[in-house]
Design a protein around this motif. Structure first.
Motif, PDB file in Angstrom:
ATOM      1  N   VAL A  91     -46.731  69.356 -23.804  1.00 21.19           N
ATOM      2  CA  VAL A  91     -47.469  68.375 -24.588  1.00 21.19           C
ATOM      3  C   VAL A  91     -47.155  66.983 -24.041  1.00 21.19           C
ATOM      4  O   VAL A  91     -45.990  66.647 -23.826  1.00 21.19           O
ATOM      5  CB  VAL A  91     -47.079  68.424 -26.086  1.00 21.19           C
ATOM      6  N   TYR A  92     -48.194  66.210 -23.765  1.00 20.04           N
ATOM      7  CA  TYR A  92     -48.047  64.843 -23.274  1.00 20.04           C
ATOM      8  C   TYR A  92     -48.581  63.897 -24.328  1.00 20.04           C
ATOM      9  O   TYR A  92     -49.743  64.002 -24.720  1.00 20.04           O
ATOM     10  CB  TYR A  92     -48.853  64.635 -21.989  1.00 20.04           C
ATOM     11  N   GLU A  93     -47.733  62.988 -24.800  1.00 20.44           N
ATOM     12  CA  GLU A  93     -48.156  61.986 -25.771  1.00 20.44           C
ATOM     13  C   GLU A  93     -48.473  60.706 -25.008  1.00 20.44           C
ATOM     14  O   GLU A  93     -47.607  60.159 -24.325  1.00 20.44           O
ATOM     15  CB  GLU A  93     -47.018  61.757 -26.766  1.00 20.44           C
ATOM     16  N   VAL A  94     -49.718  60.246 -25.101  1.00 20.62           N
ATOM     17  CA  VAL A  94     -50.178  59.104 -24.304  1.00 20.62           C
ATOM     18  C   VAL A  94     -50.651  57.995 -25.237  1.00 20.62           C
ATOM     19  O   VAL A  94     -51.364  58.257 -26.213  1.00 20.62           O
ATOM     20  CB  VAL A  94     -51.339  59.529 -23.376  1.00 20.62           C
ATOM     21  N   GLU A  95     -50.260  56.750 -24.938  1.00 21.18           N
ATOM     22  CA  GLU A  95     -50.757  55.630 -25.726  1.00 21.18           C
ATOM     23  C   GLU A  95     -51.878  54.944 -24.952  1.00 21.18           C
ATOM     24  O   GLU A  95     -51.838  54.847 -23.723  1.00 21.18           O
ATOM     25  CB  GLU A  95     -49.634  54.638 -26.063  1.00 21.18           C
ATOM     26  N   VAL A  96     -52.894  54.513 -25.698  1.00 19.27           N
ATOM     27  CA  VAL A  96     -54.092  53.954 -25.080  1.00 19.27           C
ATOM     28  C   VAL A  96     -54.541  52.734 -25.873  1.00 19.27           C
ATOM     29  O   VAL A  96     -54.532  52.749 -27.102  1.00 19.27           O
ATOM     30  CB  VAL A  96     -55.261  54.977 -25.106  1.00 19.27           C
ATOM     31  N   ASN A 103     -52.745  52.120 -20.667  1.00 20.45           N
ATOM     32  CA  ASN A 103     -52.378  53.477 -21.078  1.00 20.45           C
ATOM     33  C   ASN A 103     -51.088  53.864 -20.410  1.00 20.45           C
ATOM     34  O   ASN A 103     -50.820  53.470 -19.270  1.00 20.45           O
ATOM     35  CB  ASN A 103     -53.485  54.479 -20.738  1.00 20.45           C
ATOM     36  N   HIS A 104     -50.249  54.595 -21.140  1.00 20.23           N
ATOM     37  CA  HIS A 104     -48.987  55.044 -20.571  1.00 20.23           C
ATOM     38  C   HIS A 104     -48.491  56.276 -21.295  1.00 20.23           C
ATOM     39  O   HIS A 104     -48.756  56.468 -22.472  1.00 20.23           O
ATOM     40  CB  HIS A 104     -47.927  53.938 -20.632  1.00 20.23           C
ATOM     41  N   LEU A 105     -47.755  57.085 -20.543  1.00 18.11           N
ATOM     42  CA  LEU A 105     -47.122  58.255 -21.109  1.00 18.11           C
ATOM     43  C   LEU A 105     -45.969  57.795 -22.002  1.00 18.11           C
ATOM     44  O   LEU A 105     -45.152  56.980 -21.578  1.00 18.11           O
ATOM     45  CB  LEU A 105     -46.593  59.094 -19.939  1.00 18.11           C
ATOM     46  N   VAL A 106     -45.926  58.294 -23.227  1.00 19.68           N
ATOM     47  CA  VAL A 106     -44.856  57.912 -24.141  1.00 19.68           C
ATOM     48  C   VAL A 106     -43.749  58.965 -24.115  1.00 19.68           C
ATOM     49  O   VAL A 106     -42.589  58.647 -23.875  1.00 19.68           O
ATOM     50  CB  VAL A 106     -45.393  57.748 -25.580  1.00 19.68           C
TER      51      VAL A 106
END
Ligand SMILES: [Zn+2]
Length: 127
Positions: A91-96, A103-106
């Motif tokens: 699971v990849y949590e990404v902020e946008v 956008n970046h991987l959290v």
């Protein structure tokens, strides 16, 4: 669980110092922005780049074990359902940011229930 906060800070430090341009880090695709709007949640964190909008956060799932869901955006509820029905996946949590496209991987983590059946992959993948 892997926290990507350090990497995120490094990217932002480069941006603030002018070592990279905003265009390079604010490269969210329209697809990612739409997914975040439709399936994500709005956080109380303001965008670190444009400082105008709150960040959306969305989950992406990856793995053979989840069949056709591999590489798609999902709501938290859908991720929980996948995790209880199938074995190991990522699971990849990404902020946008919907404004500037930051956008970046959290965080990333593994989910799934050992002993459950991997999902079948249909022959035709959805585009
Ligand atoms: Zn922004």
């Amino acid at each position: 669980m892997v926290d990507h906060a350090l990497q995120r800070r490094a990217v932002l430090a480069d941006l603030y110092a002018g070592r990279v341009g905003a265009l390079e880090v604010c490269d969210a695709s329209p697809y990612l922005q739409r997914a975040a709007q439709r399936l994500g949640v709005t956080t109380d964190r303001t965008c670190p780049v444009c400082r105008k909008l709150p960040l959306d956060q969305v989950l992406w799932v990856y793995g053979e074990a989840i069949g056709d869901a591999d590489g798609t955006a999902r709501t938290e509820g859908q991720v929980s359902a996948l995790a209880s029905a199938h074995p190991d996946f990522a699971v990849y949590e990404v902020e946008v940011c919907q404004g500037c496209g930051w956008n970046h991987l959290v965080r990333t983590w593994r989910a799934g229930t050992p002993g459950t059946q991997p999902a079948r992959r249909s022959r035709r993948r959805e585009a």
